[in-house]
Design an enzyme around this catalytic site. Structure first.
Site, PDB file in Angstrom:
ATOM      1  N   CYS A  23       0.835  -1.192   0.000  1.00  0.00           N
ATOM      2  CA  CYS A  23       0.000   0.000   0.000  1.00  0.00           C
ATOM      3  C   CYS A  23       0.877   1.251   0.000  1.00  0.00           C
ATOM      4  CB  CYS A  23      -0.921  -0.001   1.220  1.00  0.00           C
ATOM      5  SG  CYS A  23      -2.070   1.386   1.228  1.00  0.00           S
ATOM      6  N   CYS A  53      -0.100  -2.449  -5.485  1.00  0.00           N
ATOM      7  CA  CYS A  53      -0.371  -1.022  -5.671  1.00  0.00           C
ATOM      8  C   CYS A  53       0.896  -0.190  -5.860  1.00  0.00           C
ATOM      9  CB  CYS A  53      -1.191  -0.495  -4.505  1.00  0.00           C
ATOM     10  SG  CYS A  53      -2.758  -1.358  -4.323  1.00  0.00           S
ATOM     11  N   HIS A  75      -7.561  -5.624   4.535  1.00  0.00           N
ATOM     12  CA  HIS A  75      -6.945  -5.086   5.742  1.00  0.00           C
ATOM     13  C   HIS A  75      -6.022  -6.130   6.357  1.00  0.00           C
ATOM     14  CE1 HIS A  75     -10.219  -1.802   6.461  1.00  0.00           C
ATOM     15  NE2 HIS A  75      -9.711  -1.776   5.243  1.00  0.00           N
ATOM     16  N   GLU A  77      -5.894  -7.234   9.343  1.00  0.00           N
ATOM     17  CA  GLU A  77      -6.683  -8.187  10.133  1.00  0.00           C
ATOM     18  C   GLU A  77      -7.331  -9.238   9.230  1.00  0.00           C
ATOM     19  OE1 GLU A  77      -7.740  -4.062  11.974  1.00  0.00           O
ATOM     20  OE2 GLU A  77      -7.095  -4.852  10.044  1.00  0.00           O
ATOM     21  N   CYS A 103     -11.135  -1.127  11.856  1.00  0.00           N
ATOM     22  CA  CYS A 103     -12.310  -0.436  11.347  1.00  0.00           C
ATOM     23  C   CYS A 103     -13.539  -1.199  11.840  1.00  0.00           C
ATOM     24  CB  CYS A 103     -12.273  -0.382   9.813  1.00  0.00           C
ATOM     25  SG  CYS A 103     -12.524  -1.990   9.008  1.00  0.00           S
ATOM     26  N   CYS A 106     -13.882  -4.811  10.300  1.00  0.00           N
ATOM     27  CA  CYS A 106     -12.936  -5.781  10.874  1.00  0.00           C
ATOM     28  C   CYS A 106     -13.304  -6.091  12.320  1.00  0.00           C
ATOM     29  CB  CYS A 106     -11.507  -5.266  10.773  1.00  0.00           C
ATOM     30  SG  CYS A 106     -10.839  -5.334   9.098  1.00  0.00           S
TER      31      CYS A 106
END
Length: 153
Positions: A23, A53, A75, A77, A103, A106
């Protein structure tokens, strides 16, 4: 010499794992443990076999979805949970160490799978510029122990 706490070892590992992320926006790492043993690891990024990415879009990162989030990324997690599931590891009673608070999505999955303790380093709310850590709030509401990590001295 003082022995390091497991919390310090696992959060250091989560921070190291974050460096593996492709990322370009934010690198996050996660370590799932049970009874002081590591059961799974993860970091954020696209599913295996898709685009990395930082290679495909090194300046901007992957395209955004309708909510402004990464359109490809899993993510940290999620990746840790998926690896545990592939290896038929139960997360009932597990602890997760993650470099960014979960979040809300998650958090729901962690709760549903029986994770009972969450250590996090940085605030998702602060990163996203929102008023509250919804994932932390959810976990606390339903009895999951959540700890903002601070390294021992």
């Amino acid at each position: 010499m003082t022995k390091p706490r497991f919390e310090d070892i696992y959060m250091d590992l989560a921070q190291s794992l974050a460096l593996r992320s492709h990322c370009v926006k934010l690198k996050v790492g996660a370590v799932l443990t049970k009874d002081t043993r590591i059961i799974s690891l993860g970091y954020n990024g696209p599913p295996a076999g898709t685009h990395n990415c930082d290679e495909e879009w090194p300046q901007t990162g992957c395209p955004r979805d309708s909510k402004g989030s990464c359109s490809l990324a899993l993510h940290a997690e999620q990746n840790a949970i998926l690896y545990a599931a592939k290896n038929q590891m139960s997360l009932e009673g597990a602890t997760i160490y993650v470099t960014l608070s979960p979040c809300i999505a998650c958090a729901k999955v962690l709760y549903s799978l029986g994770v009972r303790k969450v250590y996090y380093l940085n605030s998702y709310a602060q990163y996203k510029g929102i008023s509250t850590d919804e994932g932390v709030d959810f976990l606390l509401k339903f009895g999951v122990e959540v700890v903002r990590y601070s390294k021992s001295i």
